[in-house]
Design an enzyme around this catalytic site. Sequence first.
Site, short mmCIF file in Angstrom:
data_model
loop_
_atom_site.label_atom_id
_atom_site.label_comp_id
_atom_site.label_asym_id
_atom_site.label_seq_id
_atom_site.Cartn_x
_atom_site.Cartn_y
_atom_site.Cartn_z
N LYS A 110 0.82 -1.19 0.00
CA LYS A 110 0.00 0.00 0.00
C LYS A 110 0.86 1.25 0.00
O LYS A 110 0.40 2.34 -0.29
CB LYS A 110 -0.86 0.03 1.28
CG LYS A 110 -1.80 -1.11 1.44
CD LYS A 110 -2.41 -1.06 2.86
CE LYS A 110 -2.94 -2.38 3.25
NZ LYS A 110 -3.29 -2.41 4.70
N GLY A 111 2.15 1.06 0.35
CA GLY A 111 3.02 2.20 0.61
C GLY A 111 3.13 3.21 -0.53
O GLY A 111 3.21 4.40 -0.30
N ASP A 147 7.40 2.95 -2.78
CA ASP A 147 7.55 4.05 -1.83
C ASP A 147 9.00 4.24 -1.40
O ASP A 147 9.53 5.34 -1.37
CB ASP A 147 6.65 3.86 -0.59
CG ASP A 147 6.82 2.50 0.08
OD1 ASP A 147 7.60 1.64 -0.40
OD2 ASP A 147 6.15 2.28 1.11
N ASP A 168 14.81 -0.15 0.43
CA ASP A 168 15.54 -0.31 1.68
C ASP A 168 16.59 -1.40 1.44
O ASP A 168 17.66 -1.13 0.91
CB ASP A 168 14.50 -0.68 2.74
CG ASP A 168 15.01 -0.65 4.15
OD1 ASP A 168 15.75 0.27 4.48
OD2 ASP A 168 14.65 -1.55 4.94
N LYS A 202 17.06 4.42 0.41
CA LYS A 202 17.88 4.33 1.63
C LYS A 202 19.06 3.43 1.32
O LYS A 202 19.09 2.26 1.71
CB LYS A 202 17.02 3.66 2.71
CG LYS A 202 16.92 4.38 4.03
CD LYS A 202 16.31 3.43 5.06
CE LYS A 202 15.02 3.91 5.65
NZ LYS A 202 14.47 2.97 6.65
N PHE A 225 14.01 5.36 10.24
CA PHE A 225 12.69 4.84 9.90
C PHE A 225 11.72 6.00 9.69
O PHE A 225 11.50 6.80 10.58
CB PHE A 225 12.17 3.89 10.97
CG PHE A 225 11.00 3.09 10.47
CD1 PHE A 225 11.20 1.98 9.67
CD2 PHE A 225 9.70 3.48 10.75
CE1 PHE A 225 10.13 1.26 9.15
CE2 PHE A 225 8.61 2.76 10.25
CZ PHE A 225 8.83 1.66 9.45
N VAL A 226 11.17 6.07 8.48
CA VAL A 226 10.32 7.21 8.13
C VAL A 226 8.88 6.77 7.87
O VAL A 226 8.62 5.61 7.51
CB VAL A 226 10.86 7.94 6.88
CG1 VAL A 226 12.18 8.63 7.18
CG2 VAL A 226 11.01 6.99 5.69
N ASP A 231 4.12 3.60 6.24
CA ASP A 231 3.45 3.35 7.51
C ASP A 231 4.40 2.82 8.58
O ASP A 231 5.51 2.36 8.29
CB ASP A 231 2.36 2.30 7.31
CG ASP A 231 2.95 0.89 7.13
OD1 ASP A 231 3.83 0.71 6.27
OD2 ASP A 231 2.56 -0.03 7.88
N ARG A 266 0.13 6.70 7.22
CA ARG A 266 0.18 6.80 5.76
C ARG A 266 -0.41 8.12 5.29
O ARG A 266 -0.08 8.62 4.22
CB ARG A 266 -0.61 5.66 5.11
CG ARG A 266 -0.03 4.27 5.36
CD ARG A 266 -0.72 3.27 4.43
NE ARG A 266 -0.55 1.88 4.85
CZ ARG A 266 0.51 1.13 4.54
NH1 ARG A 266 1.49 1.64 3.84
NH2 ARG A 266 0.57 -0.12 4.95
P1 IMP Z 1 13.03 -3.69 0.94
O1 IMP Z 1 12.62 -4.98 0.33
O2 IMP Z 1 13.84 -3.90 2.19
O3 IMP Z 1 13.68 -2.73 -0.02
O4 IMP Z 1 11.72 -3.10 1.54
C1 IMP Z 1 10.99 -2.10 1.01
C2 IMP Z 1 9.70 -2.01 1.80
O5 IMP Z 1 9.95 -1.97 3.21
C3 IMP Z 1 9.01 -0.73 1.46
O6 IMP Z 1 8.10 -0.90 0.41
C4 IMP Z 1 8.34 -0.35 2.76
O7 IMP Z 1 7.05 -0.91 2.81
C5 IMP Z 1 9.18 -0.98 3.85
N1 IMP Z 1 10.08 0.02 4.48
C6 IMP Z 1 11.41 0.07 4.42
N2 IMP Z 1 11.92 1.12 5.09
C7 IMP Z 1 10.86 1.76 5.60
C8 IMP Z 1 10.72 2.96 6.39
O8 IMP Z 1 11.68 3.67 6.77
N3 IMP Z 1 9.45 3.30 6.72
C9 IMP Z 1 8.36 2.58 6.33
N4 IMP Z 1 8.44 1.48 5.59
C10 IMP Z 1 9.68 1.06 5.23
MG MG Z 2 6.00 -0.92 0.47
#
Ligand code: IMP
Ligand code: MG
Length: 187
Positions: A47-48, A104, A107, A135, A156-157, A163, A169
Site C-alpha cells: 500500500k506504501g 515508496d 531499503d 535508503k 525509519f520514516v 506506515d 500513511r
Molecule cells: P526492501 O525490500 O527492504 O527494499 O523493503 C521495502 C519495503 O519496506 C518498502 O516498500 C516499505 O514498505 C518498507 N520500508 C522500508 N523502510 C521503511 C521505512 O523507513 N518506513 C516505512 N516502511 C519502510
Molecule cells: Mg511498500
Amino acid sequence: MKEYSLKNDLDHILITEDEIDQAVSQLGEVITREFQNTSPVFICILKGASVFFTDLIRKVDLPITTDFMAISSYGTSTKTSGVVRILKDLDHDISNKDVLVVEDIVDSGLTLSYIKKVLFERGARSVRLATLLDKPARRKIELEVDYACFTIPNEFVVGYGLDFQEKYRNLPFVGVLHPRIYSEDAL
Ligand code: IMP
Ligand code: MG
C-alpha cells in the site's frame, strides 16, 4: 488540553509537502520524456506507494495504463524479514509491455529485485523502477533504481504512504518516527 496530532509521534519532518510536490512534478516530466512513443504500464506496489503513485501518474502525459500489486516483505516491526510474498497479483498480462514499477522506498532492495525478476519472467519488454525514497545504506542486494526522488539516511520514516504498523500513511509529508513509538516493538 492539547489537541491530538499525528505529528506529535514524529521526531522531525524530513521532507516537506512542497519538496515532495516539486520532486514528483519533475519526475513526471522526466518519465514523460524518457517513455516517449511507448504506452507503459505503471505498477503501484501497495500500500506504501499508493499516495506517490496517484500523484505521479497525474504528472505524466502519456497513454499509460495502471495495475496494482501487493507484496509483503515486512512483519509489523521496523526490520525486514527477508521474506517476499505476493499478496495481490496484477490484473493484466504484462508480456511485451514496458513497465514502470512505482515503490515508496527501497531499503534492502529485496522487494524490488524480486518483483523485477517476476516481471521479466512474465515477458515484460522492459522493467524500470521508480521510488519516492532511497535508503542506500541498507541495501542487501545490488539493484539498479532508475528514478529516485530523494535519497535519505538510515532512519525509519513514515508519511505520504509509508506506515508504521499501518498508521501514518495519511501524513502529507515524510517524517522520522520518534523512537519512543516503536521502542516497545521487538526490534
Ligand atoms: P526492501 O525490500 O527492504 O527494499 O523493503 C521495502 C519495503 O519496506 C518498502 O516498500 C516499505 O514498505 C518498507 N520500508 C522500508 N523502510 C521503511 C521505512 O523507513 N518506513 C516505512 N516502511 C519502510
Ligand atoms: Mg511498500
